[in-house]
Design a protein around this motif. Structure first.
Motif, short mmCIF file in Angstrom:
data_model
loop_
_atom_site.label_atom_id
_atom_site.label_comp_id
_atom_site.label_asym_id
_atom_site.label_seq_id
_atom_site.Cartn_x
_atom_site.Cartn_y
_atom_site.Cartn_z
N LEU A 251 0.84 -1.21 0.00
CA LEU A 251 0.00 0.00 0.00
C LEU A 251 0.87 1.26 0.00
O LEU A 251 0.60 2.21 -0.74
N VAL A 252 1.91 1.22 0.83
CA VAL A 252 2.81 2.38 0.90
C VAL A 252 3.50 2.58 -0.45
O VAL A 252 3.56 3.69 -0.98
N ALA A 253 3.98 1.46 -1.03
CA ALA A 253 4.69 1.53 -2.30
C ALA A 253 3.80 2.08 -3.41
O ALA A 253 4.26 2.79 -4.31
N ALA A 254 2.50 1.75 -3.36
CA ALA A 254 1.58 2.18 -4.41
C ALA A 254 0.91 3.51 -4.08
O ALA A 254 0.07 4.00 -4.85
N GLY A 255 1.26 4.09 -2.93
CA GLY A 255 0.64 5.35 -2.53
C GLY A 255 -0.84 5.22 -2.22
O GLY A 255 -1.60 6.18 -2.37
N ARG A 256 -1.26 4.04 -1.79
CA ARG A 256 -2.70 3.85 -1.49
C ARG A 256 -2.90 3.74 0.02
O ARG A 256 -3.56 2.81 0.52
N THR A 257 -2.31 4.69 0.75
CA THR A 257 -2.34 4.58 2.20
C THR A 257 -3.72 4.88 2.80
O THR A 257 -3.89 4.86 4.01
N GLU A 258 -4.72 5.14 1.93
CA GLU A 258 -6.07 5.34 2.48
C GLU A 258 -6.68 4.00 2.89
O GLU A 258 -7.64 3.95 3.66
N ILE A 259 -6.10 2.89 2.38
CA ILE A 259 -6.58 1.56 2.73
C ILE A 259 -5.95 1.13 4.06
O ILE A 259 -4.77 1.37 4.30
N LYS A 260 -6.74 0.51 4.92
CA LYS A 260 -6.23 0.10 6.24
C LYS A 260 -5.99 -1.41 6.28
O LYS A 260 -6.71 -2.17 5.63
N THR A 261 -4.97 -1.84 7.04
CA THR A 261 -4.71 -3.28 7.15
C THR A 261 -4.91 -3.78 8.58
O THR A 261 -4.72 -3.05 9.54
#
Lengths: 335, 346
Positions: A251-261
């Motif tokens: 997620l960080v690598a793809a810049g999609r940090t709006e998704i939670k894990t």
């Protein structure tokens, strides 16, 4: 509906069992305090205890495994510890040899039930008491485990609440054959059922061992390409936290940090991510692996002292989220 | 005593010109070195047995010895299959006979067996399909090596990946449990309380050893591998023997698959991890043979040696991680010693 009832029933049963156990224990302590101090602490003097683990390559297994060895030594016994390195053939060979060694008890930590069950039965047939940690085997006299129903429910509730009760979630479900993972997954399904706007994306992903992190990273990267729009995925769930680690990195690598894990086990590296306010790692339910290991060995001592053990011994788990992660880490003795 | 007999023993049948070509003194040295190497391996094995027997009261119990045989059954069957390929294809590690698809073959065959059993098929169908799976994989290897003349190392490496992929597709990388009468018999105890798998390994090794080491067919297989030109000149269809060796190793993979399903109560993931231990076992085999060449009996002893080490280390409560280190050390010794010997001979 049936599923939900099942979950609820188990919890009620657990509470009943817990209070019964607690009551008996309390009564026992008051009645016998003083005279039975030795048995309370337990001793394994002169006893050889077989300790078999599916592997020690994760924080959880390593902590539980080492804690068992330490505890056996502390109580004056001799540990015979074998580590299968996540190889089922090796696991079975080691159990087979362990049975030939006729230890006073065997404690099995993790492992696929269908693979180890016939050998746990053979151990019992050979007159060796078998205890387990996190294994739901009918041949185990006592299973020390975290309350996986509780873990699964806590994690699922945190997830649906964080995403506001709606949105798509990606799920890793590669180890449904491993009992604790199955329970946690079932609890997620139970909770999601009452949030009709929450959807588990199909097909579900399969986490693998080994190369869990790299594999999760590439699977999540592929999923992100398939769902490029922000908001099309709200959260990623996995039954343990090593896939969560790979997913979070993706997620960080793809810049999609709006998704939670979300994950389970309280691995230090994941707890660190949860502690980082910018990281997508939202929550990690931390089991207390070392405590689980010690509990199992203390149970062996109680059993060998003639006590009858409950079928399950639950060790509490702690959910670490962005708000309380510092506190939980301190409790676990990390960081 | 032994050394003297070695001096009068004529050179191996495959090296008729050896004595004339090499001066007498280095000839004696060569023999002594060879004898030391092979005698050394047996001595090490005997010493290891002695140490374990003295330090663990249960080591020599029939129950434990049976366990060792059973624990070595899967890798032993695979290593024996591999040895036949090495014998027929020649011992050159890069261009000679090798079958890297064996472990994956075992995994897929076990998965086929377990899936069919779960689907309600009887044992005969499931076991037949598992063996057929192994045989088909062997046939693909055979065609790739003999028809398309791909080096076995590369051909079987490619097939290994295909087979591994097929297993993933079939099992979705999950454990498929299987409980059948056949598996229960195989994983249970036979006569004298010794596991049936132990008898399985001994029986398979015995039949293969007789065929390869005591029949005209076996002699031809060895000739094809060691001296393909001479074999061809004397009218042997070299490719047919090589193809046959791959079929045999494929079948070994199928059999090992059934053994594995019995041992692990179904098919599990991670079969590929067995590849290197199996290759190592087969490579270690020559030190346990009379002339330091690949042989079935040598490979069986090598498999048992590894099994004894693993078992004994556990009995002595030592870390089993040391076993792979010892294995590696032995192989390095063996390979460097045989290479040196061959260079001197050549």
């Amino acid at each position: 509906m049936r599923e939900a009832n099942k979950g609820g029933w188990f919890q009620r049963r657990d509470i009943l069992k817990w209070s019964a156990v607690a009551g008996v224990a309390a009564a026992g302590t008051t009645l016998l305090s003083g005279t039975m101090a030795f048995a309370q602490e337990g001793s394994l003097k002169g006893k050889r205890i077989g300790i078999s683990t599916a592997g020690t390559d994760h924080f959880f297994d390593l902590q539980a495994y080492n804690a068992q060895i330490e505890e056996v030594k502390r109580l004056g016994g001799e540990p015979i510890a074998v580590d299968a390195g996540r190889n089922d053939g090796k696991l079975v060979s080691q159990l087979q040899t362990l049975i030939a060694q006729k230890p006073d008890a065997i404690v099995q930590l993790l492992g696929t039930v269908s693979v180890i069950d016939p050998w746990l039965k053979r151990a019992r047939d050979a007159g060796i008491p078998v205890l387990t940690i996190d294994v739901g085997s009918s041949h185990s006299l006592n299973n020390s485990t975290s309350d996986n129903w509780g873990i699964g429910k806590d994690l699922a509730l945190q997830l649906v609440s964080d995403i506001g009760g709606e949105g798509n979630i990606v799920v890793f479900n590669g180890f449904y054959g491993v009992t604790p993972c199955a329970i946690r997954y079932d609890q997620l399904v139970n909770v999601v059922k009452y949030y009709p706007k929450v959807k588990i994306l199909q097909p579900e992903l399969r986490d693998v061992i080994p190369n869990t992190v790299q594999d999760a990273f590439s699977q999540i990267t592929a999923i992100l390409n398939k769902y490029p729009e922000k908001g099309s995925i709200k959260a990623i769930w996995s039954a343990w936290d090593v896939p969560q680690l790979g997913a979070t990195q993706a997620l960080v690598a793809a810049g999609r940090t709006e998704i939670k894990t979300y994950g389970v086990d309280g691995s230090p590296e994941v707890l660190q991510l949860v502690a980082d306010p910018k990281s997508p790692a939202a929550a990690d339910v931390a089991q207390q692996p070392a405590e689980l290991g010690r509990t199992a060995i203390r149970n062996v001592a109680r059993l060998l002292a003639g006590e009858t053990l409950p079928r399950e011994t639950y060790v509490p788990a702690l959910i670490a989220n962005k708000a309380n992660v510092g506190e939980v880490s301190k409790k676990l003795g990390i960081g | 005593m032994l050394a003297e007999t070695a001096f009068v023993t004529p050179a191996t049948p495959y090296h008729p010109g050896e004595e004339a070509a090499v001066p007498a003194r280095s000839q004696i040295g060569l023999h002594a070195a060879k004898l030391g190497l092979q005698g050394g391996a047996f001595a090490v094995f005997a010493l290891v047995l002695l140490i374990f027997a003295l330090s663990s009261p249960i080591f020599l119990s029939p129950f434990n010895l049976g366990n060792i045989l059973a624990q070595s059954a899967i890798s032993g069957v695979l290593a024996i299959g591999l040895t036949v390929v090495i014998i027929a294809g020649g011992g050159n590690v890069v261009t000679g006979g090798i079958d890297l698809s064996l472990a994956a073959n075992m995994g897929l065959s076990a998965a086929v067996y377990a899936s069919l059993s779960q689907a309600g098929q009887p044992d005969a169908v499931a076991a037949g399909a598992a063996l057929a799976t192994g045989l088909v994989i062997g046939a693909v290897n055979a065609v790739a090596v003999t028809r398309f003349a791909i080096v076995p190392l590369l051909a079987t490496l490619a097939v290994m990946n295909i087979v591994g992929g097929l297993e993933l597709v079939l099992t979705q990388n999950t454990v498929i449990p299987a409980v059948t009468p056949l598996l229960e018999t195989l994983s249970g105890a036979g006569p004298l309380g010794v596991p049936v798998l132990a008898y399985g390994l001994i029986g398979f090794a015995l039949v293969t050893a007789l065929a390869v080491q005591a029949t005209p067919l076996g002699l031809r297989i060895q000739a094809v591998g060691s001296f393909p030109e001479a074999a061809r000149a004397s009218g042997l269809a070299v490719n047919r023997f090589v193809a046959g060796s791959f079929l045999f190793s494929g079948l070994s993979g199928g059999l090992a698959g059934i053994f594995s399903a019995a041992y692990l109560s179904g098919s599990t993931t991670g079969a590929g991890e067995l590849l290197l231990p199996v290759v190592v076992t087969a490579l270690l085999g020559p030190v346990f043979s009379r002339r330091l060449v690949p042989s079935i009996t040598g490979t069986l002893l090598s498999a048992l040696f590894v099994g004894v080490l693993i078992n004994g280390f556990q009995l002595l409560n030592l870390s089993s991680t040391l076993v792979s280190g010892i294995q590696g050390l032995l192989i390095l010794l063996v390979v460097s010693a045989t290479t040196l010997l061959k260079r001197k001979e050549g």
